[in-house]
Motif scaffolding. Sequence first.
Motif, PDB file in Angstrom:
ATOM      1  N   ILE A   1       0.853  -1.182   0.000  1.00 19.04           N
ATOM      2  CA  ILE A   1       0.000   0.000   0.000  1.00 19.04           C
ATOM      3  C   ILE A   1       0.888   1.231   0.000  1.00 19.04           C
ATOM      4  CG2 ILE A   1      -2.005  -1.110   1.011  1.00 19.04           C
ATOM      5  CD1 ILE A   1      -1.365   0.092   3.653  1.00 19.04           C
TER       6      ILE A   1
ATOM      7  N   CYS B   1       3.822  -1.492   3.736  1.00 13.98           N
ATOM      8  CA  CYS B   1       3.134  -0.203   3.779  1.00 13.98           C
ATOM      9  C   CYS B   1       4.151   0.910   3.602  1.00 13.98           C
ATOM     10  CB  CYS B   1       2.415  -0.010   5.102  1.00 13.98           C
ATOM     11  SG  CYS B   1       1.349  -1.387   5.522  1.00 13.98           S
TER      12      CYS B   1
ATOM     13  N   LEU C   1      -5.128  -1.978  10.262  1.00 10.54           N
ATOM     14  CA  LEU C   1      -3.938  -2.781   9.970  1.00 10.54           C
ATOM     15  C   LEU C   1      -3.639  -3.746  11.114  1.00 10.54           C
ATOM     16  CD1 LEU C   1      -1.525  -0.161   8.348  1.00 10.54           C
ATOM     17  CD2 LEU C   1      -2.650  -2.081   7.223  1.00 10.54           C
TER      18      LEU C   1
ATOM     19  N   GLN D   1      -7.392   4.816   1.156  1.00  8.22           N
ATOM     20  CA  GLN D   1      -6.374   3.909   1.670  1.00  8.22           C
ATOM     21  C   GLN D   1      -6.981   2.559   2.034  1.00  8.22           C
ATOM     22  OE1 GLN D   1      -3.575   3.048   1.090  1.00  8.22           O
ATOM     23  NE2 GLN D   1      -2.301   4.557   2.121  1.00  8.22           N
ATOM     24  N   ARG D   2      -8.242   2.553   2.440  1.00  7.39           N
ATOM     25  CA  ARG D   2      -8.906   1.281   2.710  1.00  7.39           C
ATOM     26  C   ARG D   2      -9.020   0.465   1.425  1.00  7.39           C
ATOM     27  NH1 ARG D   2     -11.727   1.003   7.725  1.00  7.39           N
ATOM     28  NH2 ARG D   2     -11.088   2.820   8.923  1.00  7.39           N
TER      29      ARG D   2
ATOM     30  N   ILE E   1      -5.706  -0.993   0.820  1.00  9.76           N
ATOM     31  CA  ILE E   1      -5.427  -2.149   1.680  1.00  9.76           C
ATOM     32  C   ILE E   1      -6.160  -3.389   1.151  1.00  9.76           C
ATOM     33  CG2 ILE E   1      -5.781  -3.102   3.999  1.00  9.76           C
ATOM     34  CD1 ILE E   1      -5.363  -0.207   5.070  1.00  9.76           C
TER      35      ILE E   1
ATOM     36  N   VAL F   1     -12.434  -4.277   5.128  1.00 11.35           N
ATOM     37  CA  VAL F   1     -11.904  -2.931   5.326  1.00 11.35           C
ATOM     38  C   VAL F   1     -13.000  -1.906   5.622  1.00 11.35           C
ATOM     39  CG1 VAL F   1      -9.880  -3.350   3.898  1.00 11.35           C
ATOM     40  CG2 VAL F   1     -11.925  -2.363   2.854  1.00 11.35           C
TER      41      VAL F   1
ATOM     42  N   LEU G   1       2.595  -7.746   3.945  1.00  8.09           N
ATOM     43  CA  LEU G   1       1.979  -6.500   3.514  1.00  8.09           C
ATOM     44  C   LEU G   1       2.986  -5.378   3.753  1.00  8.09           C
ATOM     45  CD1 LEU G   1      -0.586  -5.050   2.508  1.00  8.09           C
ATOM     46  CD2 LEU G   1      -1.281  -4.800   4.877  1.00  8.09           C
TER      47      LEU G   1
END
Lengths: 283, 219
Positions: A34, A111, A130, A94-95, A98, A75, A109
């Motif tokens: 992300i 970030c 998260l 951003q969701r 994700i 999410v 993941l």
Amino acid sequence: MERPTTGSVIVGDTDLTRLSGRQLQQHRRRIGIIFQHFNLLSTATVRDNIAFPLKLAKTPRAEMKARVDELIGLVGLEGHGDKYPSQLSGGQKQRVGIARALANRPEVLLCDEATSALDPQTTDSILSLLLGINEKLGLTIMLITHEMHVIRTICDRVAVIDGGEIVEMGDVIDVFLHPRSNVAKEFVAQSSEASGESLSSLDSMRKGKLLRIRFKGESTFEPVLFEAVKETGASFSILQGTVSRMKHIPYGQLIVDVRGSGEDVERIVRRLHEEGLEAEVLA
Amino acid sequence: MTFENVRWDEIWTETGHTLHMLGLSLVFTIILGLILGIILFLTGRGQLLSQPVIYSVLSIIVNIFRSVPFIILMISIMPFTKWLTGTSIGVEGSIPPLVVAAAPFFARLVETSLREVDRGVIEAAQAMGASSWDIVRKVLIPEARTGLIAAVTITAVTLVSFTAMSGVIGGGGLGDLALRYGYQRFQPDVMFVTVVLLVVLVQVLQSVGDALVRKFSRK
């Protein structure tokens, strides 16, 4: 994305630096990323953005639809599936990022400054999402950030990088309480600056000995200092203090001005050490 | 003004020829120009398939075709046109020069539109394991679509003016009509009607293009 000049990148058992272009392209599907600026397709809906990596992996249509629904629920974007990114807030974007990163069930993941473009409140909601994913899916999250708050909130371990080199690495609480490198010290100082006077100005305020006490875990909430001082004839006043929490571990730091004889101060320090706290006489 | 010299049946036939030339040449221009534009973009410095040598060669070729005025280009490639279509006049004979002139122009517009696509989105697609071909098809073209539609509109309008010029070599169409009647026989009414029709055609193309851009914009 970039070949390192030296060193290697090992994810699980695979050394990514030794893969060919084609293998690397396949392997990237096992790592979710992300981004700071979300990097969503502006011409695709939320659903299509989340489905993008699934399409690349040639997932069957029915399975894709079910997976996208599941991710939208995960999410918390129910009801936003048919919107376009320009209709969403930063946190919502951003969701989507994700959900998209999780679509292919990655092993890690990554970030990349994922919360740096968000306001503090939204940052917290993304961080708790998260953390929930980390706990629910048992997924390793690697987070790159300059925000100390982010590290304190969700990280277990931290590595401090300066000029392209890892200068320090360890459990978050250890690095925060005992930063060894200069960069780490600076960062930590910045993050506790809110309570901010410098040591030298505290020094000029003291009437007795200046004592720095650090504690973590359960002792944070125990009246240890009070008990220790009570046993002597000394008194103390708190000049500066923070009590906070790193992920689930409470910790604190106090700078106190202890008024008593040198012997009393020594006894207090010893007593604190026995209780498992750290104490040092600064001046 | 009276329209005594205007033979409407001929006007409509030639309008049909203009539309015919425009439509065919636009289709070929879009196909060739899109391919060329994508190659220009991908091989550009710092892009996905960065190939400075290939880029420079293509770039120079595109510049050469764009710097030759259409009327001269049209005449100079006549042997090629004849080889390709068997004739260098009429509607058919005008398609190759129109495409040769418009495709490099359109390719440049395509390249520019693709460069407008957010690099971060391309990077994200790469990170998700997309191949270059996936990125072209699923990221670049959809994300640049409003720019590409605008590019098609501009190219179509340019082609209208090119089709009028092809009248010089007997390409047919409204330009041919204006030239034969309006200029050679000095019949201003015919000239007037053809000019009005060309203006209307350009306006319609531009409005349709703008409407499509609005429809597909997601900003």
